[in-house]
Design a protein around this motif. Sequence first.
Motif, PDB file in Angstrom:
ATOM      1  N   VAL A   1       0.835  -1.203   0.000  1.00  0.00           N
ATOM      2  CA  VAL A   1       0.000   0.000   0.000  1.00  0.00           C
ATOM      3  C   VAL A   1       0.867   1.249   0.000  1.00  0.00           C
ATOM      4  O   VAL A   1       0.566   2.232  -0.683  1.00  0.00           O
ATOM      5  CB  VAL A   1      -0.922  -0.038   1.235  1.00  0.00           C
ATOM      6  N   LEU A   2       1.960   1.222   0.767  1.00  0.00           N
ATOM      7  CA  LEU A   2       2.764   2.435   0.937  1.00  0.00           C
ATOM      8  C   LEU A   2       3.805   2.626  -0.164  1.00  0.00           C
ATOM      9  O   LEU A   2       4.277   3.727  -0.368  1.00  0.00           O
ATOM     10  CB  LEU A   2       3.461   2.410   2.303  1.00  0.00           C
ATOM     11  N   HIS A   3       4.164   1.539  -0.879  1.00  0.00           N
ATOM     12  CA  HIS A   3       5.136   1.646  -1.951  1.00  0.00           C
ATOM     13  C   HIS A   3       4.595   2.568  -3.050  1.00  0.00           C
ATOM     14  O   HIS A   3       3.456   2.401  -3.476  1.00  0.00           O
ATOM     15  CB  HIS A   3       5.400   0.248  -2.520  1.00  0.00           C
ATOM     16  N   PRO A   4       5.419   3.534  -3.518  1.00  0.00           N
ATOM     17  CA  PRO A   4       4.892   4.487  -4.512  1.00  0.00           C
ATOM     18  C   PRO A   4       4.395   3.818  -5.793  1.00  0.00           C
ATOM     19  O   PRO A   4       3.401   4.261  -6.377  1.00  0.00           O
ATOM     20  CB  PRO A   4       6.102   5.376  -4.810  1.00  0.00           C
ATOM     21  N   ALA A   5       5.082   2.743  -6.236  1.00  0.00           N
ATOM     22  CA  ALA A   5       4.692   2.114  -7.498  1.00  0.00           C
ATOM     23  C   ALA A   5       3.609   1.045  -7.312  1.00  0.00           C
ATOM     24  O   ALA A   5       3.073   0.534  -8.283  1.00  0.00           O
ATOM     25  CB  ALA A   5       5.920   1.484  -8.147  1.00  0.00           C
ATOM     26  N   MET A   6       3.233   0.718  -6.079  1.00  0.00           N
ATOM     27  CA  MET A   6       2.228  -0.305  -5.773  1.00  0.00           C
ATOM     28  C   MET A   6       2.479  -1.636  -6.479  1.00  0.00           C
ATOM     29  O   MET A   6       1.891  -1.922  -7.508  1.00  0.00           O
ATOM     30  CB  MET A   6       0.837   0.193  -6.123  1.00  0.00           C
ATOM     31  N   PRO A   7       3.407  -2.454  -5.981  1.00  0.00           N
ATOM     32  CA  PRO A   7       3.742  -3.705  -6.674  1.00  0.00           C
ATOM     33  C   PRO A   7       2.648  -4.766  -6.532  1.00  0.00           C
ATOM     34  O   PRO A   7       2.724  -5.657  -5.699  1.00  0.00           O
ATOM     35  CB  PRO A   7       5.031  -4.152  -5.966  1.00  0.00           C
ATOM     36  N   ILE A   8       1.599  -4.687  -7.337  1.00  0.00           N
ATOM     37  CA  ILE A   8       0.555  -5.705  -7.273  1.00  0.00           C
ATOM     38  C   ILE A   8       0.443  -6.416  -8.615  1.00  0.00           C
ATOM     39  O   ILE A   8       0.748  -5.855  -9.662  1.00  0.00           O
ATOM     40  CB  ILE A   8      -0.822  -5.128  -6.864  1.00  0.00           C
ATOM     41  N   ARG A   9       0.001  -7.666  -8.539  1.00  0.00           N
ATOM     42  CA  ARG A   9      -0.170  -8.498  -9.728  1.00  0.00           C
ATOM     43  C   ARG A   9      -1.353  -9.417  -9.424  1.00  0.00           C
ATOM     44  O   ARG A   9      -1.196 -10.600  -9.236  1.00  0.00           O
ATOM     45  CB  ARG A   9       1.110  -9.303  -9.932  1.00  0.00           C
ATOM     46  N   PRO A  10      -2.550  -8.846  -9.319  1.00  0.00           N
ATOM     47  CA  PRO A  10      -3.678  -9.599  -8.767  1.00  0.00           C
ATOM     48  C   PRO A  10      -4.286 -10.592  -9.735  1.00  0.00           C
ATOM     49  O   PRO A  10      -4.073 -10.526 -10.940  1.00  0.00           O
ATOM     50  CB  PRO A  10      -4.686  -8.502  -8.425  1.00  0.00           C
TER      51      PRO A  10
ATOM     52  N   GLY B   1      -4.795   1.921   2.067  1.00  0.00           N
ATOM     53  CA  GLY B   1      -4.974   0.885   1.065  1.00  0.00           C
ATOM     54  C   GLY B   1      -6.353   0.935   0.441  1.00  0.00           C
ATOM     55  O   GLY B   1      -6.522   0.738  -0.759  1.00  0.00           O
ATOM     56  N   LEU B   2      -7.352   1.227   1.267  1.00  0.00           N
ATOM     57  CA  LEU B   2      -8.734   1.308   0.773  1.00  0.00           C
ATOM     58  C   LEU B   2      -8.863   2.376  -0.305  1.00  0.00           C
ATOM     59  O   LEU B   2      -9.647   2.241  -1.243  1.00  0.00           O
ATOM     60  CB  LEU B   2      -9.637   1.643   1.972  1.00  0.00           C
ATOM     61  N   ILE B   3      -8.064   3.432  -0.206  1.00  0.00           N
ATOM     62  CA  ILE B   3      -8.142   4.517  -1.193  1.00  0.00           C
ATOM     63  C   ILE B   3      -7.232   4.236  -2.386  1.00  0.00           C
ATOM     64  O   ILE B   3      -7.618   4.430  -3.531  1.00  0.00           O
ATOM     65  CB  ILE B   3      -7.752   5.855  -0.535  1.00  0.00           C
ATOM     66  N   ARG B   4      -6.012   3.713  -2.128  1.00  0.00           N
ATOM     67  CA  ARG B   4      -5.013   3.630  -3.203  1.00  0.00           C
ATOM     68  C   ARG B   4      -5.197   2.444  -4.139  1.00  0.00           C
ATOM     69  O   ARG B   4      -4.943   2.559  -5.330  1.00  0.00           O
ATOM     70  CB  ARG B   4      -3.613   3.534  -2.586  1.00  0.00           C
ATOM     71  N   LEU B   5      -5.615   1.294  -3.603  1.00  0.00           N
ATOM     72  CA  LEU B   5      -5.648   0.089  -4.436  1.00  0.00           C
ATOM     73  C   LEU B   5      -6.769   0.181  -5.464  1.00  0.00           C
ATOM     74  O   LEU B   5      -7.761   0.884  -5.259  1.00  0.00           O
ATOM     75  CB  LEU B   5      -5.812  -1.151  -3.548  1.00  0.00           C
ATOM     76  N   PRO B   6      -6.590  -0.524  -6.619  1.00  0.00           N
ATOM     77  CA  PRO B   6      -7.470  -0.260  -7.754  1.00  0.00           C
ATOM     78  C   PRO B   6      -8.897  -0.826  -7.693  1.00  0.00           C
ATOM     79  O   PRO B   6      -9.812  -0.124  -8.084  1.00  0.00           O
ATOM     80  CB  PRO B   6      -6.704  -0.859  -8.931  1.00  0.00           C
ATOM     81  N   ASP B   7      -9.127  -2.079  -7.313  1.00  0.00           N
ATOM     82  CA  ASP B   7     -10.487  -2.620  -7.439  1.00  0.00           C
ATOM     83  C   ASP B   7     -10.999  -3.177  -6.104  1.00  0.00           C
ATOM     84  O   ASP B   7     -10.299  -3.185  -5.104  1.00  0.00           O
ATOM     85  CB  ASP B   7     -10.549  -3.676  -8.545  1.00  0.00           C
ATOM     86  N   VAL B   8     -12.254  -3.625  -6.137  1.00  0.00           N
ATOM     87  CA  VAL B   8     -12.924  -4.099  -4.921  1.00  0.00           C
ATOM     88  C   VAL B   8     -12.101  -5.154  -4.192  1.00  0.00           C
ATOM     89  O   VAL B   8     -11.953  -5.123  -2.973  1.00  0.00           O
ATOM     90  CB  VAL B   8     -14.287  -4.738  -5.273  1.00  0.00           C
ATOM     91  N   TYR B   9     -11.570  -6.117  -4.976  1.00  0.00           N
ATOM     92  CA  TYR B   9     -10.926  -7.278  -4.370  1.00  0.00           C
ATOM     93  C   TYR B   9      -9.658  -6.883  -3.630  1.00  0.00           C
ATOM     94  O   TYR B   9      -9.429  -7.299  -2.502  1.00  0.00           O
ATOM     95  CB  TYR B   9     -10.644  -8.303  -5.468  1.00  0.00           C
ATOM     96  N   ASN B  10      -8.836  -6.044  -4.287  1.00  0.00           N
ATOM     97  CA  ASN B  10      -7.602  -5.609  -3.638  1.00  0.00           C
ATOM     98  C   ASN B  10      -7.897  -4.730  -2.436  1.00  0.00           C
ATOM     99  O   ASN B  10      -7.207  -4.781  -1.425  1.00  0.00           O
ATOM    100  CB  ASN B  10      -6.729  -4.849  -4.626  1.00  0.00           C
ATOM    101  N   ARG B  11      -8.926  -3.917  -2.559  1.00  0.00           N
ATOM    102  CA  ARG B  11      -9.268  -3.045  -1.435  1.00  0.00           C
ATOM    103  C   ARG B  11      -9.693  -3.854  -0.223  1.00  0.00           C
ATOM    104  O   ARG B  11      -9.351  -3.538   0.910  1.00  0.00           O
ATOM    105  CB  ARG B  11     -10.387  -2.092  -1.836  1.00  0.00           C
ATOM    106  N   LEU B  12     -10.459  -4.921  -0.492  1.00  0.00           N
ATOM    107  CA  LEU B  12     -10.885  -5.768   0.635  1.00  0.00           C
ATOM    108  C   LEU B  12      -9.688  -6.438   1.305  1.00  0.00           C
ATOM    109  O   LEU B  12      -9.708  -6.677   2.506  1.00  0.00           O
ATOM    110  CB  LEU B  12     -11.859  -6.828   0.146  1.00  0.00           C
ATOM    111  N   GLN B  13      -8.660  -6.747   0.520  1.00  0.00           N
ATOM    112  CA  GLN B  13      -7.465  -7.334   1.132  1.00  0.00           C
ATOM    113  C   GLN B  13      -6.912  -6.403   2.192  1.00  0.00           C
ATOM    114  O   GLN B  13      -6.646  -6.818   3.326  1.00  0.00           O
ATOM    115  CB  GLN B  13      -6.391  -7.524   0.061  1.00  0.00           C
TER     116      GLN B  13
END
Lengths: 161, 108
Positions: free
Chosen positions: A82-91, B23-35
């Motif tokens: 969450v805090l990383h500026p680039a947001m390393p996610i690969r969902p 995280g609730l604000i920054r992450l892109p979709d419902v699923y990631n936000r719930l995480q």
Amino acid sequence: MRYLAIFILSLIFWLLVTFKFTLPNIAAGAVASAITAAIFGRYYFHGVGKFLQPRRWLWFIVYLVSFIWACIKANFDVAYRVLHPAMPIRPGIVKVKTTLKSDFARTLLANSITMTPGTITVDIIGDMIYIHWIYIRSEDPALYTRMVTGRFEEYIKKFAE
Amino acid sequence: MNDMAAIILISVGVLFNIFGCIGLIRLPDVYNRLQAATKCVTLGCCSILLGVMVHFGISGAGFRALVAIPILFFTATVAAHALVRGAYHFGAKLDKRSVKDDYREEVK
């Protein structure tokens, strides 16, 4: 027997929540626990004898320790993403096969998966658990099954099945 | 000493709750936000409850805080599962960065 187990558990729970060991309070708790046992007794605890085997309690403690450790790791993992500026996610959503049979064990496994790093249980259909993963580390089903369920499946199998 | 430990535990809890909210604000979709919402907020609340328990010691309030922790764990995980499943069946799309979706063929 099954009703008795749920009655005792409810009564212990009541005493912990109210924390008052006077006779009227215990009597009120006994009545409430009896009603609970009468309503929900037939749904829970198939095979009450399992409660009396010390080996299972030992595995339960092992499971609890590893679960709490995974939980703390999960928090730092999510905080980092969450805090990383680039947001390393690969969902993505992956499916994982489980070998657990009883409903109770499966529920426990699904809850454990939800609390471990980066994964959240979406659904269980048949033997398959569908899991939303925030960072898919591998494309190989055998490998990611191992990563997701980890040691939890073994531990749960030892104490709940 | 006890108060110090309680303050540290409660501060850590509040900090993790803040991470969850970011995280609730920054992450892109419902699923990631719930995480973010489930993990950070659950352990944050647990930490706050532990702080309460340390502060009150062995008394009614302390034990109630301790009993609240497993309840919080079970309800939070079950609620998260229900929300994720509900969102998927409602038709909320996965983010375009997603690489895999095994659940689609099961639903259709």
